[in-house]
Scaffold this active site. Sequence first.
Site, short mmCIF file in Angstrom:
data_model
loop_
_atom_site.label_atom_id
_atom_site.label_comp_id
_atom_site.label_asym_id
_atom_site.label_seq_id
_atom_site.Cartn_x
_atom_site.Cartn_y
_atom_site.Cartn_z
N TYR A 1 -4.34 11.55 1.75
CA TYR A 1 -3.02 10.90 1.75
C TYR A 1 -2.18 11.42 0.58
O TYR A 1 -1.05 11.89 0.78
CB TYR A 1 -3.22 9.40 1.66
CG TYR A 1 -1.95 8.58 1.72
CD1 TYR A 1 -1.28 8.41 2.93
CD2 TYR A 1 -1.44 7.94 0.59
CE1 TYR A 1 -0.13 7.64 3.01
CE2 TYR A 1 -0.29 7.16 0.67
CZ TYR A 1 0.35 7.01 1.87
OH TYR A 1 1.50 6.24 1.94
N GLU B 1 -2.46 14.05 -1.49
CA GLU B 1 -2.10 15.47 -1.53
C GLU B 1 -1.21 15.84 -0.36
O GLU B 1 -0.33 16.69 -0.48
CB GLU B 1 -3.35 16.35 -1.57
CG GLU B 1 -4.19 16.18 -2.85
CD GLU B 1 -3.49 16.67 -4.13
OE1 GLU B 1 -2.31 17.08 -4.08
OE2 GLU B 1 -4.14 16.62 -5.19
N TYR C 1 -11.71 -6.43 -4.32
CA TYR C 1 -12.46 -5.21 -4.62
C TYR C 1 -12.50 -5.02 -6.14
O TYR C 1 -11.47 -5.10 -6.82
CB TYR C 1 -11.79 -3.98 -4.00
CG TYR C 1 -11.69 -4.04 -2.48
CD1 TYR C 1 -12.45 -4.93 -1.72
CD2 TYR C 1 -10.83 -3.19 -1.80
CE1 TYR C 1 -12.35 -4.97 -0.34
CE2 TYR C 1 -10.72 -3.22 -0.42
CZ TYR C 1 -11.49 -4.12 0.31
OH TYR C 1 -11.38 -4.16 1.68
N ARG D 1 -0.86 -4.20 -8.92
CA ARG D 1 0.09 -3.60 -7.99
C ARG D 1 1.40 -4.38 -8.11
O ARG D 1 1.43 -5.52 -8.58
CB ARG D 1 -0.38 -3.68 -6.53
CG ARG D 1 -1.62 -2.88 -6.18
CD ARG D 1 -1.39 -1.38 -6.25
NE ARG D 1 -2.56 -0.62 -5.76
CZ ARG D 1 -3.60 -0.29 -6.52
NH1 ARG D 1 -3.67 -0.62 -7.79
NH2 ARG D 1 -4.60 0.42 -5.99
N ARG E 1 -0.26 -0.20 -11.49
CA ARG E 1 0.89 0.42 -10.82
C ARG E 1 2.11 -0.49 -10.90
O ARG E 1 2.05 -1.66 -10.54
CB ARG E 1 0.54 0.69 -9.35
CG ARG E 1 1.66 1.37 -8.60
CD ARG E 1 1.33 1.58 -7.15
NE ARG E 1 0.31 2.58 -6.95
CZ ARG E 1 -0.43 2.66 -5.84
NH1 ARG E 1 -0.27 1.79 -4.88
NH2 ARG E 1 -1.31 3.62 -5.71
P1 NAD Z 1 2.31 2.09 9.29
O1 NAD Z 1 0.92 2.60 9.38
O2 NAD Z 1 2.59 0.75 9.87
O3 NAD Z 1 3.35 3.10 9.91
C1 NAD Z 1 3.10 4.48 10.09
C2 NAD Z 1 3.49 4.84 11.50
O4 NAD Z 1 3.33 6.25 11.69
C3 NAD Z 1 2.63 4.15 12.55
O5 NAD Z 1 3.43 3.58 13.56
C4 NAD Z 1 1.77 5.28 13.10
O6 NAD Z 1 1.36 5.05 14.43
C5 NAD Z 1 2.69 6.46 12.94
N1 NAD Z 1 1.99 7.74 12.87
C6 NAD Z 1 0.90 8.06 12.13
N2 NAD Z 1 0.54 9.32 12.34
C7 NAD Z 1 1.42 9.84 13.25
C8 NAD Z 1 1.54 11.08 13.89
N3 NAD Z 1 0.68 12.12 13.64
N4 NAD Z 1 2.55 11.27 14.79
C9 NAD Z 1 3.40 10.27 15.07
N5 NAD Z 1 3.33 9.03 14.48
C10 NAD Z 1 2.34 8.83 13.58
O7 NAD Z 1 2.66 2.11 7.73
P2 NAD Z 1 4.00 1.76 6.97
O8 NAD Z 1 3.63 0.90 5.84
O9 NAD Z 1 5.06 1.32 7.90
O10 NAD Z 1 4.38 3.19 6.35
C11 NAD Z 1 5.48 3.94 6.82
C12 NAD Z 1 5.69 5.13 5.88
O11 NAD Z 1 5.99 4.65 4.57
C13 NAD Z 1 4.48 6.05 5.76
O12 NAD Z 1 4.91 7.39 5.70
C14 NAD Z 1 3.87 5.65 4.44
O13 NAD Z 1 3.16 6.70 3.83
C15 NAD Z 1 5.10 5.25 3.64
N6 NAD Z 1 4.75 4.30 2.57
C16 NAD Z 1 4.52 2.99 2.85
C17 NAD Z 1 4.16 2.14 1.81
C18 NAD Z 1 3.89 0.66 2.02
O14 NAD Z 1 3.49 0.00 1.07
N7 NAD Z 1 4.12 0.09 3.18
C19 NAD Z 1 4.02 2.63 0.50
C20 NAD Z 1 4.24 3.98 0.29
C21 NAD Z 1 4.63 4.82 1.32
N1 UDP Z 2 -7.80 -4.69 -2.24
C1 UDP Z 2 -8.63 -5.78 -2.39
N2 UDP Z 2 -9.07 -6.43 -1.29
C2 UDP Z 2 -8.69 -6.08 -0.03
C3 UDP Z 2 -7.81 -4.97 0.13
C4 UDP Z 2 -7.40 -4.29 -1.00
O1 UDP Z 2 -9.00 -6.14 -3.52
O2 UDP Z 2 -9.11 -6.75 0.92
C5 UDP Z 2 -7.30 -4.00 -3.44
C6 UDP Z 2 -7.48 -2.48 -3.43
O3 UDP Z 2 -8.74 -2.12 -3.92
C7 UDP Z 2 -6.33 -2.05 -4.34
C8 UDP Z 2 -5.25 -3.09 -4.08
O4 UDP Z 2 -5.91 -4.21 -3.51
O5 UDP Z 2 -6.73 -2.13 -5.68
C9 UDP Z 2 -4.16 -2.60 -3.14
O6 UDP Z 2 -4.81 -2.10 -1.99
P1 UDP Z 2 -4.02 -1.59 -0.70
O7 UDP Z 2 -5.04 -1.04 0.23
O8 UDP Z 2 -3.13 -2.67 -0.20
O9 UDP Z 2 -3.05 -0.46 -1.23
P2 UDP Z 2 -3.16 0.73 -2.29
O10 UDP Z 2 -2.12 0.41 -3.29
O11 UDP Z 2 -4.53 0.74 -2.92
O12 UDP Z 2 -2.90 1.95 -1.50
#
Ligand code: NAD
Ligand code: UDP
Length: 345
Positions: free
Chosen positions: A152, A154, A211, A218, A296
Amino acid sequence: MKKTALVTGGAGFLGSHLCERLLADGYRVVALDNLYTGSRANLVTFADNPDFSFIEADVTTLPVPTPQPLNLTFTEIYNLACPASPVHYQARPIFTTLTSIKGVLFCLALARRDGAKLLHASTSEVYGDALVHPQDEHYWGNVNTIGIRSCYDEGKRVAEALVADHIREHDVDARMVRIFNTYGPRMHPHDGRVVSNFIMQALRDEDITIYGDGTQTRSFQYCDDLINAFRAYMELPKDRVRAFAAEHGLGAPVINTGNPGEYTIRELAEKTLALLPGSKSRLVSRPLPGDDPKQRRPDITLAKELLGWEPRIPLDDGLARTIDYFKSVALESGRQPSTATDGHR
Ligand code: NAD
Ligand code: UDP
């Protein structure tokens, strides 16, 4: 003439909120998604809108340049396709990296073809297990190249490099947002991220799985705040976002978005239980997954200055809204989680 937006990952948690907002703002919206972690259920409130269409497709297999039915001209492209939960991106790590890389290349090619604006969803994970706190956009990160989160982290770092180089080489009108942990309604109950796990566990009187010792921190942003930042950033002209990046010594336009309130994971568990006082759940410890970042919090100075934006929804309010969602939709519709396996890696 309506503007036309493409949202990759449009059936996901954040993508569906973005589609809904763009429709409300008067756009024609095309959501593209392979439904890996997203679902059609996320689209039901606007699926019948004549300005909305859905394409089920995988960005890792789409040819560049693009075929039908994407032979539309887009004004704006939002690249959100990528599994975001560690449980799901680690289940298919090679696919995850390829999604980041091929997905952004696909969007960049479309943006070049159409002269469209592109907003790429990057992540706080580019900072890795950060050695500076809070994290600002100048920090280059501390990322393990060969760990379980590397697929993720990288992938997202390469995607940023590809965006920056397409700006320099091809003058693509692109901008990037490093999103810090964002939560809200439409997170999948099986999602495996901490907010959805804790709420679903509390609602079902299951153990709340902390965990490690739960002292890792966060910062939690409510989804509506993020969508406001997306829209404000996309509205800005190319010259403005580039000049701002240059003034701040950044090689390409990028901003953090998040809510700077910082909580330990144990505090989040306690807050969740305080909002669900009838729950019989207990806090239990589980092993800390590898490379889990310890601390974070976003520095959002640049987003505030550039967008005149800041998050407005406090954690308690956002959690209450998310709890209402899980009560009304996830439990009743039978989208039941099995948090024992989701939460335990
Ligand atoms: P999510 O998993 O609900 O949404 C990701 C969507 O992308 C899903 O609908 C999935 O089916 C689709 N998808 C995955 N691989 C695909 C592919 N190869 N082709 C087409 N569709 C594909 O997660 P989210 O939280 O809504 O995240 C959306 C975006 O925001 C992501 O790029 C994620 O990395 C980024 N992001 C989210 C968070 C967060 O905290 N929610 C934090 C950092 C970055
Ligand atoms: N975590 C936890 N219990 C859970 C799920 C996650 O303690 O059931 C912790 C995880 O180890 C991390 C933080 O909560 O320290 C945030 O995890 P999440 O998977 O939501 O996102 P991340 O910021 O780690 O990508």
